[in-house]
Design a protein around this motif. Structure first.
Motif, short mmCIF file in Angstrom:
data_model
loop_
_atom_site.label_atom_id
_atom_site.label_comp_id
_atom_site.label_asym_id
_atom_site.label_seq_id
_atom_site.Cartn_x
_atom_site.Cartn_y
_atom_site.Cartn_z
N HIS A 110 -4.02 -8.75 6.36
CA HIS A 110 -3.96 -7.40 5.81
C HIS A 110 -2.52 -7.01 5.49
CE1 HIS A 110 -7.90 -7.36 7.71
NE2 HIS A 110 -8.19 -6.43 6.83
N LYS A 111 -2.35 -6.34 4.35
CA LYS A 111 -1.05 -5.77 3.99
C LYS A 111 -0.81 -4.55 4.87
CE LYS A 111 -1.41 -7.34 -0.77
NZ LYS A 111 -1.46 -6.96 -2.18
N ASP A 112 0.41 -4.03 4.86
CA ASP A 112 0.73 -2.83 5.63
C ASP A 112 -0.17 -1.66 5.24
OD1 ASP A 112 2.70 -4.16 7.03
OD2 ASP A 112 4.32 -3.46 5.72
N SER A 113 -0.63 -1.64 4.00
CA SER A 113 -1.51 -0.58 3.51
C SER A 113 -2.94 -0.70 4.05
CB SER A 113 -1.56 -0.62 1.98
OG SER A 113 -2.18 -1.83 1.56
N GLY A 114 -3.24 -1.85 4.66
CA GLY A 114 -4.59 -2.11 5.16
C GLY A 114 -5.43 -2.96 4.22
N GLN A 115 -4.94 -3.19 3.01
CA GLN A 115 -5.67 -3.99 2.03
C GLN A 115 -5.78 -5.44 2.50
OE1 GLN A 115 -3.74 -4.26 -1.77
NE2 GLN A 115 -5.39 -5.44 -2.69
N PRO A 116 -7.01 -5.99 2.50
CA PRO A 116 -7.15 -7.39 2.91
C PRO A 116 -6.71 -8.35 1.80
CG PRO A 116 -9.27 -6.55 2.25
CD PRO A 116 -8.31 -5.39 2.17
N TYR A 117 -6.25 -9.50 2.22
CA TYR A 117 -5.94 -10.56 1.27
C TYR A 117 -6.20 -11.91 1.96
CZ TYR A 117 -1.40 -11.25 3.63
OH TYR A 117 -0.41 -11.50 4.55
N LEU A 118 -6.29 -12.96 1.17
CA LEU A 118 -6.51 -14.30 1.72
C LEU A 118 -5.20 -15.07 1.72
CD1 LEU A 118 -9.92 -15.42 0.18
CD2 LEU A 118 -9.44 -14.73 2.52
N ASN A 119 -4.92 -15.68 2.85
CA ASN A 119 -3.80 -16.60 3.00
C ASN A 119 -4.43 -18.00 3.06
OD1 ASN A 119 -1.19 -17.53 3.50
ND2 ASN A 119 -1.50 -17.43 5.71
N VAL A 120 -4.30 -18.73 1.97
CA VAL A 120 -4.96 -20.03 1.83
C VAL A 120 -3.93 -21.15 1.90
CG1 VAL A 120 -6.40 -21.44 0.29
CG2 VAL A 120 -6.80 -18.98 0.46
#
Length: 112
Positions: free
Chosen positions: A71-81
């Motif tokens: 998750h970014k500081d904003s709370g938005q999820p992302y994938l670390n692949v």
């Protein structure tokens, strides 16, 4: 652009044994989910949606720990692949959205 989507019944994920969790989720994911008292369903749906977007199944040699939800500081999820997966599947960018409603979690992944 390629897209994958998945939906998971959260109570089923809550019944998974600790060995399943240890095998499929990173320390970061386990810590994050435990701290916010959520189900693993959204994260699992994200991993499955990613695999669908790149056109492979769970048993096709990709370790689910190599596809990590962060998750970014904003709370938005992302994938670390893992870089080798990014290179092999010619992925330049990934977008992820996860949603929860009642007993269900869903995720959609777009890869470019």
């Amino acid at each position: 652009m390629r897209v994958g989507i998945d939906i998971v019944f959260a109570p089923r994920m809550n019944e998974m044994k600790a060995s399943f969790v240890q095998k499929n989720f990173t320390v970061y994911e386990i810590t994050y989910i435990t701290q916010i008292e959520k189900s693993f369903a959204g994260f699992f749906a994200a991993k499955e949606a990613f695999l669908k977007a790149i056109g492979v199944g769970v048993l096709n040699g990709i370790d689910l720990k190599d596809v990590e939800v962060r998750h970014k500081d904003s709370g938005q999820p992302y994938l670390n692949v893992a870089p080798e997966i990014m290179k092999k599947h010619k992925i330049k960018d990934i977008s992820l959205s996860i949603s929860h409603d009642g007993d269900y979690a869903t995720a959609i992944v777009a890869v470019m």
